[in-house]
Write a protein that holds these residues in place. Sequence first.
Motif, PDB file in Angstrom:
ATOM      1  N   MET A   1     -12.126 -29.732 -28.219  1.00 28.40           N
ATOM      2  CA  MET A   1     -12.811 -30.583 -27.312  1.00 28.40           C
ATOM      3  C   MET A   1     -13.970 -29.650 -26.778  1.00 28.40           C
ATOM      4  O   MET A   1     -13.720 -28.380 -26.380  1.00 28.40           O
ATOM      5  N   ALA A   2     -15.113 -30.341 -26.273  1.00 24.61           N
ATOM      6  CA  ALA A   2     -16.014 -29.522 -25.622  1.00 24.61           C
ATOM      7  C   ALA A   2     -15.785 -29.063 -24.302  1.00 24.61           C
ATOM      8  O   ALA A   2     -15.027 -29.761 -23.396  1.00 24.61           O
ATOM      9  N   HIS A   3     -16.321 -27.850 -23.929  1.00 24.11           N
ATOM     10  CA  HIS A   3     -15.872 -27.337 -22.668  1.00 24.11           C
ATOM     11  C   HIS A   3     -17.082 -27.292 -21.639  1.00 24.11           C
ATOM     12  O   HIS A   3     -16.824 -27.524 -20.504  1.00 24.11           O
ATOM     13  N   HIS A   4     -18.323 -27.753 -21.931  1.00 24.84           N
ATOM     14  CA  HIS A   4     -19.440 -27.544 -21.171  1.00 24.84           C
ATOM     15  C   HIS A   4     -19.943 -29.129 -21.035  1.00 24.84           C
ATOM     16  O   HIS A   4     -19.854 -29.930 -21.978  1.00 24.84           O
ATOM     17  N   LYS A   5     -20.251 -29.387 -19.838  1.00 23.79           N
ATOM     18  CA  LYS A   5     -20.986 -30.880 -19.536  1.00 23.79           C
ATOM     19  C   LYS A   5     -21.962 -31.269 -20.695  1.00 23.79           C
ATOM     20  O   LYS A   5     -21.980 -32.315 -21.145  1.00 23.79           O
ATOM     21  N   SER A   6     -22.720 -30.506 -20.911  1.00 21.80           N
ATOM     22  CA  SER A   6     -23.852 -30.558 -21.856  1.00 21.80           C
ATOM     23  C   SER A   6     -23.489 -31.129 -23.237  1.00 21.80           C
ATOM     24  O   SER A   6     -23.767 -31.852 -23.919  1.00 21.80           O
ATOM     25  N   LYS A   8     -20.491 -32.036 -23.903  1.00 22.76           N
ATOM     26  CA  LYS A   8     -19.805 -33.587 -23.910  1.00 22.76           C
ATOM     27  C   LYS A   8     -20.786 -34.526 -23.882  1.00 22.76           C
ATOM     28  O   LYS A   8     -20.509 -35.685 -24.703  1.00 22.76           O
ATOM     29  N   LYS A   9     -21.739 -34.297 -23.235  1.00 22.14           N
ATOM     30  CA  LYS A   9     -22.826 -35.473 -23.447  1.00 22.14           C
ATOM     31  C   LYS A   9     -23.500 -35.467 -24.766  1.00 22.14           C
ATOM     32  O   LYS A   9     -23.848 -36.731 -25.290  1.00 22.14           O
ATOM     33  N   ARG A  10     -23.379 -34.107 -25.359  1.00 18.66           N
ATOM     34  CA  ARG A  10     -24.062 -34.360 -26.868  1.00 18.66           C
ATOM     35  C   ARG A  10     -23.113 -35.187 -27.814  1.00 18.66           C
ATOM     36  O   ARG A  10     -23.462 -35.603 -28.574  1.00 18.66           O
ATOM     37  N   ILE A  11     -22.001 -35.074 -27.692  1.00 20.93           N
ATOM     38  CA  ILE A  11     -20.805 -35.597 -28.605  1.00 20.93           C
ATOM     39  C   ILE A  11     -21.038 -36.989 -28.299  1.00 20.93           C
ATOM     40  O   ILE A  11     -20.980 -37.868 -29.221  1.00 20.93           O
ATOM     41  N   LEU A  12     -20.929 -37.607 -26.995  1.00 22.13           N
ATOM     42  CA  LEU A  12     -21.213 -39.152 -26.918  1.00 22.13           C
ATOM     43  C   LEU A  12     -22.683 -39.570 -27.505  1.00 22.13           C
ATOM     44  O   LEU A  12     -22.579 -40.609 -27.988  1.00 22.13           O
TER      45      LEU A  12
END
Length: 86
Positions: A1-6, A8-12
Amino acid sequence: MAHHKSAKKRILRNAARATVNGNRIGRIRSFVKKVEAALIVGDKDAALAALKIAEPEMARGAQLGVLHKNTVARKVSRLTARVKAL
């Protein structure tokens, strides 16, 4: 899982884009299948009409980056040659 906010946004965003691009590819394939179906039957008029609709869709796919432009050029060229050979 991604740790940075950006991240996480990129995954979505990647998931959303994959859905859109998959739909575009499916739409292009549907138009190409209509041309191929007309070719199998041997109906040149229907094949020409279907090709006139399929070609701009394929070009749009290349323009939007869903397909490579040379791939589209090759496929359009081959379909045109098959229609012309009828």
